[in-house]
Design a protein around this motif. Structure first.
Motif, PDB file in Angstrom:
ATOM      1  N   UNK A 140       0.902  -1.366   0.120  1.00 20.17           N
ATOM      2  CA  UNK A 140      -0.109   0.089   0.093  1.00 20.17           C
ATOM      3  C   UNK A 140       0.845   1.314   0.040  1.00 20.17           C
ATOM      4  N   UNK A 141       1.877   1.382   1.001  1.00 25.60           N
ATOM      5  CA  UNK A 141       2.524   2.563   0.995  1.00 25.60           C
ATOM      6  C   UNK A 141       3.481   2.821  -0.368  1.00 25.60           C
ATOM      7  N   UNK A 142       3.854   1.317  -0.828  1.00 22.18           N
ATOM      8  CA  UNK A 142       4.621   1.627  -2.197  1.00 22.18           C
ATOM      9  C   UNK A 142       3.726   2.069  -3.265  1.00 22.18           C
ATOM     10  N   UNK A 143       2.545   1.730  -3.525  1.00 20.37           N
ATOM     11  CA  UNK A 143       1.713   2.402  -4.319  1.00 20.37           C
ATOM     12  C   UNK A 143       0.963   3.544  -4.231  1.00 20.37           C
ATOM     13  N   UNK A 144       1.026   3.873  -3.150  1.00 19.52           N
ATOM     14  CA  UNK A 144       0.513   5.562  -2.894  1.00 19.52           C
ATOM     15  C   UNK A 144       1.764   6.557  -2.999  1.00 19.52           C
ATOM     16  N   UNK A 179      11.125   5.651   3.638  1.00 21.15           N
ATOM     17  CA  UNK A 179      10.226   6.278   4.845  1.00 21.15           C
ATOM     18  C   UNK A 179       9.775   5.180   5.609  1.00 21.15           C
ATOM     19  N   UNK A 180       9.534   3.919   4.922  1.00 22.23           N
ATOM     20  CA  UNK A 180       8.874   2.858   5.609  1.00 22.23           C
ATOM     21  C   UNK A 180       9.669   1.588   5.066  1.00 22.23           C
ATOM     22  N   UNK A 181      10.266   0.892   5.876  1.00 22.47           N
ATOM     23  CA  UNK A 181      10.988  -0.389   5.328  1.00 22.47           C
ATOM     24  C   UNK A 181      10.737  -1.779   6.247  1.00 22.47           C
ATOM     25  N   UNK A 182      10.620  -2.873   5.637  1.00 18.91           N
ATOM     26  CA  UNK A 182      10.479  -4.171   6.321  1.00 18.91           C
ATOM     27  C   UNK A 182      11.386  -4.983   6.092  1.00 18.91           C
ATOM     28  N   UNK A 183      11.920  -5.510   7.169  1.00 18.09           N
ATOM     29  CA  UNK A 183      12.762  -6.806   7.139  1.00 18.09           C
ATOM     30  C   UNK A 183      12.250  -7.806   8.140  1.00 18.09           C
TER      31      UNK A 183
END
Length: 474
Positions: free
Chosen positions: A184-188, A194-198
């Motif tokens: 969602x954050x990627x598409x908007x 700003x937002x990263x997931x590991x």
């Protein structure tokens, strides 16, 4: 079967590890996806991206940052049914609960924080000083599996609104909902970094985050054991630590009900405890009832519990799905067995496998009686569909029993007299108390006393957790 990468600097990139973690559907016991078994190097890359993104992101106004929350909220609503199914697949939550709670709560949280951009007092004048609230920096968020999207959103929304950048480690048991939020954050068009997931395991990724010198704050939800380890890791760099840990919540049912009101209060307590399979830190797992009505309470609790028959979580009528994992199922059954060995009586349920369910990590809905107030089942968090009923002599005894735990996250009070119920609620050492099934409030702070943690989530208090305070004298 989907195979995910990590999300770093606005891009899906391979982990530096070639190891994978299988995500198991707890209903079918089959793997439905794999995620990277992340490394310290992955954390380093994510922190570098977050640190690089911080100056520009933090310089935006709260209103500009809130626009991204609105966009995320809108896209999350569009995909609500799809993402609810993800929760059911990875967690085992009944689809009705996934739609109503697991999706409804994060959507409401994003909406609330978007509104707070205009309502929060970001700056004020006190005599000759300007008191300003500013972002902390890079936030490390470590989230649990029991509410896999809500817990991520409850940290992400205020942290982003405050102007921080984020490195997220979701639970390895249910990481897919976090990946949905990353999509969602990627598409908007949320700015890169700003937002990263590991993804990964706590002893590797979690430890690397909590001890990382360039992470300014850790926000953690999970067990007390892990919270203690995180606090120790964070101490060397004096970073801020917010902890939302366990609970052993009591429901105090007062003696002023007629039979109908008493039956409703018992039923409500059981239903609250068994929501999400009892896999919730606020579960009313201890029911406290007047001694004169103890036998009646057991009868009502048995009837209420047996309406939570375990079954396929994809069936709209199912109220109780499986536990999240085989280990969690065995843990809950172990609690029941040890409680019985310690003198408790099974009113309904028990540790045996539910009939007719050959697959899946299911536990029978269980009501226990006769447990000692200092026994394991009375003091430790079961995190499953198990409720223990205790008699009390008078309201002072009820308050004493309710407070007789190392935890202080939540509690419930049920009573016919509203003023007396509120008076009891004020005496309970818990961060939030629901009176006669008080409605969920997105603006109310969430957090606990004692070993239930420190800090608050949700509402303006939850936003303040992610802000520094600066005084400028002139």
């Amino acid at each position: 079967m989907n195979n995910y990468d990590i999300y770093v600097g606005g891009k899906w990139v391979p982990s530096t590890s070639d190891k994978r973690i299988e995500v198991i559907n707890p209903t079918t016991e089959e793997a439905i996806a794999t995620v990277p078994d992340g490394t310290k190097e992955d954390v380093d890359a994510a922190v570098t991206a977050a640190r690089k993104a911080f100056p520009e992101w933090s310089s935006k106004t709260p209103q500009e940052r809130a626009e991204y929350l609105v966009k995320a909220n809108n896209l999350l609503k569009e995909r609500s049914a799809e993402y609810a199914q993800t929760v059911t697949d990875e967690l085992g939550a009944p689809i009705k609960i996934s739609n109503m709670v697991h999706m409804g709560t994060p959507i409401g949280t994003l909406k609330t924080y978007a509104k707070l951009a205009d309502e929060f007092e970001w700056e004020k004048e006190v005599n000759n000083s300007i008191i300003a609230h500013e972002p902390i920096g890079v936030v490390g968020a470590i989230t649990p599996w029991n509410y896999p999207l809500h817990q991520v959103t409850a940290k992400t929304a205020p942290a982003l609104l405050a102007g921080n950048t984020i490195v997220l480690k979701p639970s390895e048991l249910a990481p897919l909902s976090a990946y949905n939020l990353a999509k969602v954050f990627d598409e908007i068009g949320l700015p890169e970094g700003v937002f990263n997931v590991v993804s990964g395991r706590g002893e590797v990724v979690g430890d690397a985050m909590s001890s990382h010198p360039d992470i300014d704050m850790i926000s953690f939800t999970g067990s007390g054991r892990a919270g203690t380890a995180i606090s120790k890791n964070a101490a060397d760099t004096i970073k801020r630590v917010a902890l939302e840990l366990g609970g052993k919540s009591a429901s105090v049912i007062m003696d002023d009900f007629d039979d109908e009101g008493f039956a409703k209060a018992v039923k409500s307590t059981v239903n609250q405890c068994f929501t999400n399979g009892g896999q919730r830190c606020t579960a009313f797992s201890r029911m406290l009832v007047p001694a004169a009505k103890y036998d009646q309470a057991l009868e009502f609790a048995k009837a209420a519990a047996e309406k939570h028959a375990p079954g396929d979580p994809n069936d709209e009528s199912t109220r109780l799905g499986p536990m999240v994992s085989e280990a969690q199922r065995d843990r809950v059954r172990g609690f029941i067995d040890r409680a019985v060995a310690d003198g408790a009586t099974v009113v309904t349920g028990g540790s045996e496998a539910p009939e007719g369910l050959d697959k899946g990590f299911f536990v029978k809905p269980t009501v226990l009686a006769g447990a000692k107030e200092d026994s394991e089942v009375a003091q430790d968090e079961v995190f499953g569909p198990v409720i223990t009923v205790f008699p009390y002599d008078d309201i002072d005894d009820a308050v004493r029993l309710a407070n007789n735990t190392k935890y202080g996250l939540a509690a419930g009070v049920y009573g016919a007299d509203a003023d007396k119920s509120l008076a009891v609620a004020r005496r309970l050492r818990a961060g939030q108390v629901d009176i006669n099934d008080g409605r969920w409030n997105f603006m109310a702070p969430f957090g606990g006393y004692k070993q239930s943690g420190n800090g608050r989530e949700l509402g303006s208090e939850g936003l303040a957790e992610f802000l520094e305070t600066k005084a400028m004298q002139r």
